[in-house]
Design a protein around this motif. Structure first.
Motif, PDB file in Angstrom:
ATOM      1  N   GLY A  87       0.790  -1.221   0.000  1.00 13.35           N
ATOM      2  CA  GLY A  87       0.000   0.000   0.000  1.00 13.35           C
ATOM      3  C   GLY A  87       0.821   1.269   0.000  1.00 13.35           C
ATOM      4  N   TYR A  88       0.209   2.332   0.525  1.00 13.38           N
ATOM      5  CA  TYR A  88       0.736   3.691   0.489  1.00 13.38           C
ATOM      6  C   TYR A  88       1.030   4.168   1.899  1.00 13.38           C
ATOM      7  CZ  TYR A  88       0.393   8.812   0.227  1.00 13.38           C
ATOM      8  OH  TYR A  88       0.622  10.169   0.357  1.00 13.38           O
ATOM      9  N   SER A  89       2.152   4.867   2.065  1.00 12.09           N
ATOM     10  CA  SER A  89       2.460   5.467   3.360  1.00 12.09           C
ATOM     11  C   SER A  89       3.369   6.672   3.188  1.00 12.09           C
ATOM     12  CB  SER A  89       3.160   4.459   4.270  1.00 12.09           C
ATOM     13  OG  SER A  89       3.455   5.054   5.520  1.00 12.09           O
ATOM     14  N   PRO A  90       2.997   7.823   3.785  1.00  9.57           N
ATOM     15  CA  PRO A  90       3.940   8.942   3.838  1.00  9.57           C
ATOM     16  C   PRO A  90       5.176   8.534   4.642  1.00  9.57           C
ATOM     17  CG  PRO A  90       1.733   9.662   4.413  1.00  9.57           C
ATOM     18  CD  PRO A  90       1.709   8.157   4.379  1.00  9.57           C
ATOM     19  N   VAL A  91       6.347   8.948   4.185  1.00 12.92           N
ATOM     20  CA  VAL A  91       7.569   8.672   4.931  1.00 12.92           C
ATOM     21  C   VAL A  91       8.242   9.952   5.411  1.00 12.92           C
ATOM     22  CG1 VAL A  91       8.019   6.371   3.982  1.00 12.92           C
ATOM     23  CG2 VAL A  91       8.899   8.371   2.783  1.00 12.92           C
ATOM     24  N   VAL A  92       7.955  11.084   4.750  1.00 15.72           N
ATOM     25  CA  VAL A  92       8.458  12.387   5.186  1.00 15.72           C
ATOM     26  C   VAL A  92       7.386  13.430   4.888  1.00 15.72           C
ATOM     27  CG1 VAL A  92      10.197  14.188   4.836  1.00 15.72           C
ATOM     28  CG2 VAL A  92      10.875  11.799   4.690  1.00 15.72           C
ATOM     29  N   ASP A  93       7.038  14.210   5.901  1.00 21.55           N
ATOM     30  CA  ASP A  93       6.196  15.395   5.730  1.00 21.55           C
ATOM     31  C   ASP A  93       7.012  16.580   6.195  1.00 21.55           C
ATOM     32  OD1 ASP A  93       3.369  15.121   4.814  1.00 21.55           O
ATOM     33  OD2 ASP A  93       3.331  13.562   6.357  1.00 21.55           O
ATOM     34  N   PHE A  94       7.134  17.587   5.332  1.00 17.35           N
ATOM     35  CA  PHE A  94       7.891  18.783   5.704  1.00 17.35           C
ATOM     36  C   PHE A  94       7.216  20.005   5.125  1.00 17.35           C
ATOM     37  CE2 PHE A  94      11.199  21.966   5.015  1.00 17.35           C
ATOM     38  CZ  PHE A  94      11.638  22.128   6.325  1.00 17.35           C
ATOM     39  N   GLN A  95       6.792  20.896   5.980  1.00 14.98           N
ATOM     40  CA  GLN A  95       6.134  22.135   5.593  1.00 14.98           C
ATOM     41  C   GLN A  95       5.046  21.865   4.563  1.00 14.98           C
ATOM     42  OE1 GLN A  95       9.250  24.979   4.711  1.00 14.98           O
ATOM     43  NE2 GLN A  95       9.824  25.111   6.858  1.00 14.98           N
ATOM     44  N   THR A  96       5.254  22.215   3.298  1.00 12.30           N
ATOM     45  CA  THR A  96       4.181  22.098   2.306  1.00 12.30           C
ATOM     46  C   THR A  96       4.290  20.868   1.421  1.00 12.30           C
ATOM     47  OG1 THR A  96       5.386  23.434   0.690  1.00 12.30           O
ATOM     48  CG2 THR A  96       3.916  24.607   2.217  1.00 12.30           C
ATOM     49  N   TRP A  97       5.268  19.984   1.654  1.00 10.61           N
ATOM     50  CA  TRP A  97       5.416  18.826   0.788  1.00 10.61           C
ATOM     51  C   TRP A  97       5.527  17.516   1.570  1.00 10.61           C
ATOM     52  CZ3 TRP A  97      10.149  16.361   1.255  1.00 10.61           C
ATOM     53  CH2 TRP A  97      11.212  17.121   1.766  1.00 10.61           C
ATOM     54  N   ARG A  98       5.228  16.441   0.841  1.00  7.48           N
ATOM     55  CA  ARG A  98       5.237  15.088   1.415  1.00  7.48           C
ATOM     56  C   ARG A  98       5.935  14.144   0.433  1.00  7.48           C
ATOM     57  NH1 ARG A  98      -0.437  13.541   1.590  1.00  7.48           N
ATOM     58  NH2 ARG A  98      -0.434  14.584   3.594  1.00  7.48           N
ATOM     59  N   VAL A  99       6.716  13.227   1.001  1.00  9.61           N
ATOM     60  CA  VAL A  99       7.286  12.113   0.244  1.00  9.61           C
ATOM     61  C   VAL A  99       6.633  10.854   0.788  1.00  9.61           C
ATOM     62  CG1 VAL A  99       9.370  10.812  -0.323  1.00  9.61           C
ATOM     63  CG2 VAL A  99       9.473  13.309  -0.116  1.00  9.61           C
ATOM     64  N   ALA A 100       6.130  10.027  -0.112  1.00 13.91           N
ATOM     65  CA  ALA A 100       5.456   8.795   0.288  1.00 13.91           C
ATOM     66  C   ALA A 100       5.972   7.643  -0.558  1.00 13.91           C
ATOM     67  CB  ALA A 100       3.945   8.939   0.113  1.00 13.91           C
ATOM     68  N   MET A 101       5.701   6.443  -0.075  1.00 18.46           N
ATOM     69  CA  MET A 101       6.030   5.228  -0.820  1.00 18.46           C
ATOM     70  C   MET A 101       4.735   4.502  -1.151  1.00 18.46           C
ATOM     71  SD  MET A 101       9.320   5.068  -1.193  1.00 18.46           S
ATOM     72  CE  MET A 101       9.337   3.415  -1.854  1.00 18.46           C
ATOM     73  N   LEU A 102       4.692   3.933  -2.335  1.00 14.74           N
ATOM     74  CA  LEU A 102       3.582   3.087  -2.761  1.00 14.74           C
ATOM     75  C   LEU A 102       4.169   1.749  -3.184  1.00 14.74           C
ATOM     76  CD1 LEU A 102       0.577   2.672  -3.513  1.00 14.74           C
ATOM     77  CD2 LEU A 102       1.165   3.553  -5.793  1.00 14.74           C
ATOM     78  N   ASN A 103       3.720   0.702  -2.522  1.00 13.72           N
ATOM     79  CA  ASN A 103       4.129  -0.660  -2.857  1.00 13.72           C
ATOM     80  C   ASN A 103       2.904  -1.415  -3.360  1.00 13.72           C
ATOM     81  OD1 ASN A 103       6.741  -0.136  -1.836  1.00 13.72           O
ATOM     82  ND2 ASN A 103       6.081  -0.647   0.221  1.00 13.72           N
TER      83      ASN A 103
END
Length: 141
Positions: A15-31
């Motif tokens: 599935g999907y999970s955010p791994v980094v949230d910083f100010q106005t942006w997000r990095v996520a992984m999708l498996n």
């Protein structure tokens, strides 16, 4: 580890999970997740306030974008069989979905406030799912 200097994250389950949230942006992984098999996809989604960037890290992923008529019905589906380490930017307001191979890992970058509240969906029927399956079969055969 000096967590005030560096944050190290990973996500290795389905599935999907955010791994980094910083100010106005997000990095996520999708498996890979079963609900994203081409014959099980239930909707196309768009983001009204942000573009969404996809980078395939492993496996296979097909991005699908829907062109809509004036009534909001899907009239065409455009697909991209993603290549590893290339950046794919889905523009704001474009309805999209994806299918993944079982070994797929996709990095996603988006606005941190991206949510269901600002990302409407179009529920699809079996005829659209069959189109997605046909595209997937032709690209991955």
């Amino acid at each position: 580890m000096n967590s005030h200097l560096l944050q190290v994250s990973e996500f290795n389950t389905a599935g999907y999970s955010p791994v980094v949230d910083f100010q106005t942006w997000r990095v996520a992984m999708l498996n890979y997740i079963d609900e994203l098999q081409a014959d099980k996809i239930s909707n196309f989604q768009c983001h009204n306030e942000t573009d969404e960037v996809f980078i395939l890290l492993a496996g296979k992923c097909i991005l699908f974008c829907a062109e809509l008529d004036e009534q909001g019905c899907i009239i065409d589906i455009i697909s991209w069989d993603m290549q590893i380490n290339k950046t794919y930017n889905i523009k704001r307001g474009i309805y999209h979905t994806h299918t993944l191979s079982e070994d797929a890992k996709v990095l996603i970058v988006e606005n941190s406030d991206t949510s269901d509240a600002n990302s409407p969906s179009i529920i699809i029927d079996d005829s659209v799912r069959q189109r997605l399956l046909k595209i997937t079969t032709s690209l991955w055969s």
